[in-house]
Scaffold this active site. Sequence first.
Site, PDB file in Angstrom:
ATOM      1  N   SER A  64      20.535  81.112   1.874  1.00 27.54           N
ATOM      2  CA  SER A  64      19.368  81.400   1.048  1.00 27.54           C
ATOM      3  C   SER A  64      19.551  82.640   0.160  1.00 27.54           C
ATOM      4  CB  SER A  64      18.102  81.526   1.911  1.00 27.54           C
ATOM      5  OG  SER A  64      17.829  80.288   2.548  1.00 27.54           O
ATOM      6  N   LYS A 111      28.054  71.593  -2.433  1.00 22.14           N
ATOM      7  CA  LYS A 111      27.782  70.581  -1.400  1.00 22.14           C
ATOM      8  C   LYS A 111      27.821  69.180  -2.023  1.00 22.14           C
ATOM      9  CE  LYS A 111      25.320  74.082   1.144  1.00 22.14           C
ATOM     10  NZ  LYS A 111      24.301  74.433   2.114  1.00 22.14           N
TER      11      LYS A 111
HETATM   12  P1  13P Z   1      21.994  77.938   0.583  1.00 23.51           P
HETATM   13  O1  13P Z   1      22.386  79.049  -0.363  1.00 23.51           O
HETATM   14  O2  13P Z   1      21.419  76.748  -0.108  1.00 23.51           O
HETATM   15  O3  13P Z   1      21.163  78.458   1.703  1.00 23.51           O
HETATM   16  O4  13P Z   1      23.363  77.395   1.246  1.00 23.51           O
HETATM   17  C1  13P Z   1      24.242  78.291   1.808  1.00 23.51           C
HETATM   18  C2  13P Z   1      25.491  77.585   2.148  1.00 23.51           C
HETATM   19  O5  13P Z   1      25.549  76.803   3.083  1.00 23.51           O
HETATM   20  C3  13P Z   1      26.668  77.836   1.314  1.00 23.51           C
HETATM   21  O6  13P Z   1      27.817  77.320   1.898  1.00 23.51           O
END
Ligand code: 13P
Length: 257
Positions: free
Chosen positions: A215, A14
């Site tokens: 998660s 991200k």
């Molecule tokens: P998390 O693993 O932080 O929940 O994020 C999942 C996600 O959006 C991966 O693209």
Amino acid sequence: MLTSRTPIVAGNWKMHLAWREAIDLVRAMRGPLNQCKKVEVILIPPFPALVTVAELVQPTAIRIGAQNCHWESKGAFTGEVSPSMLVGTCRYVLVGHSERRSLFGESDEVVRKKLAAILQHGLVPLLCVGENLAQREEGRTSEVVATQVAVALDGLSLSPERLVIAYEPVWAIGTGRACAPAAANSVCGLVIRGVLAELFGEQTAAAVRILYGGSVTAANARSYFEQADIDGALVGGASLQADSFIAITRAAQAVAG
Ligand code: 13P
């Protein structure tokens, strides 16, 4: 993983990690990740680190994905990156991530256009789908996910190795509230493979790799990998630490036998 589909563990960073931080993280984990030969590992860094990360994993089997792209090949689209610009650096491109849909207004139609462009350039779309909390509480999970998949793939012909789908329930992303593995498995199997079977036939439906995301941690990853219709994980937060991402990848390797 009870099938012959090669499992995937993908780390979506991200909007995290500056260039130097990205380098440090890749250096810390590329060796151990590369030892998990039964798993296809994909790193999905933010754009400024993309080429550097790609170069750092060059001698390994680790693959690279982009977090986004435009649907046009070039033009006056300030701030955008086209699929043709990713060719040679990436194999995968995320499309339809819930954060793009909800925070940047990407409709199913935009997702469809991007997905077609990604395929056209010989890249592999990693299509994300998933219901939000209100939709889940209204009992609309199957309908929402089926529609997202069907609209995104409308009118395309494709072979199964040219597509990966991630089921990411929006309420499970970044909340620590992961979807129960059996429930995630039934959305991946009954709903997503069901739509794929209608569109492309049973054989293709059985061969497309479908990941769970939301998660995923070192502690719970294995319980997803053990599900028959889940072929790996799309990991956000836990992909930002070498220890946890390596542990998740080793769990996939262990289940793959
Ligand atoms: P998390 O693993 O932080 O929940 O994020 C999942 C996600 O959006 C991966 O693209």
